[in-house]
Design an enzyme around this catalytic site. Sequence first.
Site, mmCIF file in Angstrom:
data_model
loop_
_atom_site.group_PDB
_atom_site.id
_atom_site.type_symbol
_atom_site.label_atom_id
_atom_site.label_comp_id
_atom_site.label_asym_id
_atom_site.label_seq_id
_atom_site.Cartn_x
_atom_site.Cartn_y
_atom_site.Cartn_z
ATOM 1 N N ARG A 80 0.800 -1.220 0.000
ATOM 2 C CA ARG A 80 0.000 0.000 0.000
ATOM 3 C C ARG A 80 0.838 1.278 0.000
ATOM 4 N NH1 ARG A 80 -2.433 -4.025 2.842
ATOM 5 N NH2 ARG A 80 -4.643 -4.378 2.360
ATOM 6 N N HIS A 105 -0.547 -2.515 -4.637
ATOM 7 C CA HIS A 105 0.046 -3.398 -5.652
ATOM 8 C C HIS A 105 0.133 -2.756 -7.035
ATOM 9 C CE1 HIS A 105 0.381 -6.441 -2.704
ATOM 10 N NE2 HIS A 105 -0.887 -6.803 -2.677
ATOM 11 N N HIS A 180 3.219 -12.928 -5.013
ATOM 12 C CA HIS A 180 1.999 -13.006 -4.199
ATOM 13 C C HIS A 180 1.444 -14.433 -4.164
ATOM 14 C CE1 HIS A 180 -1.708 -11.603 -2.332
ATOM 15 N NE2 HIS A 180 -1.178 -10.392 -2.256
ATOM 16 N N ASP A 252 -2.344 -9.716 8.450
ATOM 17 C CA ASP A 252 -2.016 -9.044 7.186
ATOM 18 C C ASP A 252 -1.045 -7.926 7.523
ATOM 19 O OD1 ASP A 252 -1.885 -8.252 4.588
ATOM 20 O OD2 ASP A 252 -3.937 -7.516 4.426
ATOM 21 N N GLU A 319 5.195 -12.717 1.807
ATOM 22 C CA GLU A 319 5.598 -11.837 0.719
ATOM 23 C C GLU A 319 6.834 -11.028 1.134
ATOM 24 O OE1 GLU A 319 2.035 -9.571 -0.682
ATOM 25 O OE2 GLU A 319 1.037 -10.861 0.795
#
Length: 359
Positions: A80, A105, A180, A252, A319
Amino acid sequence: MIHRSTFGTSARRDRIERIELSLSNGFSASVLSWGATLQSISAPDARGHFDSVVLGYTSLDDYRCAHGRLGATMGRYANRIANGRFEIDGVAYQVECNEGKHAIHGGPEGFDRRPWQVARIVDEPNGPQVRFELRSPAGDQGFPGAMVMAVTYALVPPGDVVITYEACTDAPTVFNTTNHAYFNLAGEGSGSVLDHEVTLFADRFLPVDDELIPLGEMRDVTGTVFDFREPKPLGRDIRSDDAQVRLGRGFDHCYVLSSSERSTTPRLAARVLEPTSGRTLEVLTTEPGLQLHSGNVLNGRYGGASGRAYRQSDGFCLEAQHFPNAPNVSHFPSTVLRPETVYRSMTVYRFGVDDTPRV
């Protein structure tokens, strides 16, 4: 060994290729020229049975329509950017936003949604590899500078998938990339990954606000549900009343591997064990951050290669990347890429087995 085939045709009539790389021991991976996407990895369990251990689709239309970005290469900016805004050398830029008022992304038409050129395929003595390249013009999704990016997938015995990234630009810009992939070491389409035992070699993580933008703090994991320094089932604390877990609808969050720039050689960032199959995954990377994503956005709308729908927590992501919103946080490692510098980064997914008897 290498096998090439046609996977589909893009809306602009580009031929999309599927390239399967395999080793003599049966370990293999398939990648697509759409989004430079890792479609499958076939790895053995402790009994020698092979399954794909990443989530993937069998049609180009599913990759185009689904929103999970399964296995794709992210760009120009993975994760982000708050409000889609940043400054470089005092000049302000506004990029396209695609998550409310924020960019994620790379914007609505990021690198994951484009055909890449198959630039080179080689079957080296130590394993096969394929290199994809993509050209991004100045102003692409609002980002400054024309850029050329390359990603190379290589198999190295007995069970490594080595991903190497390179990028250069003709004007200062910001850049962050990652793969991803969603993993399920019990096998693609087998259900929840919440029993996977996860170890993260990181003492700190980045807490976020209610729009998942990092607060700028690097918080110690000690005494929190974010402490994975010892092996712990992914699902043990996923339903806790922790405010950060509620914000992410699970995990996350980016873990801090290093507060400085990327390292020159990959270091161990994570280890995961699936206790039934005995499969293990180690992630090694040169990047300073590792985003743990517990598959919170998988909604069951699309069926995978197994013919089963992917639902919440049917896969997890690790990631390797720079920090989210780094262009707006001065004490985060810089993501500014300049014409005199070539960006280089490497991430290794190392598969193995742990056949230790379990009670």
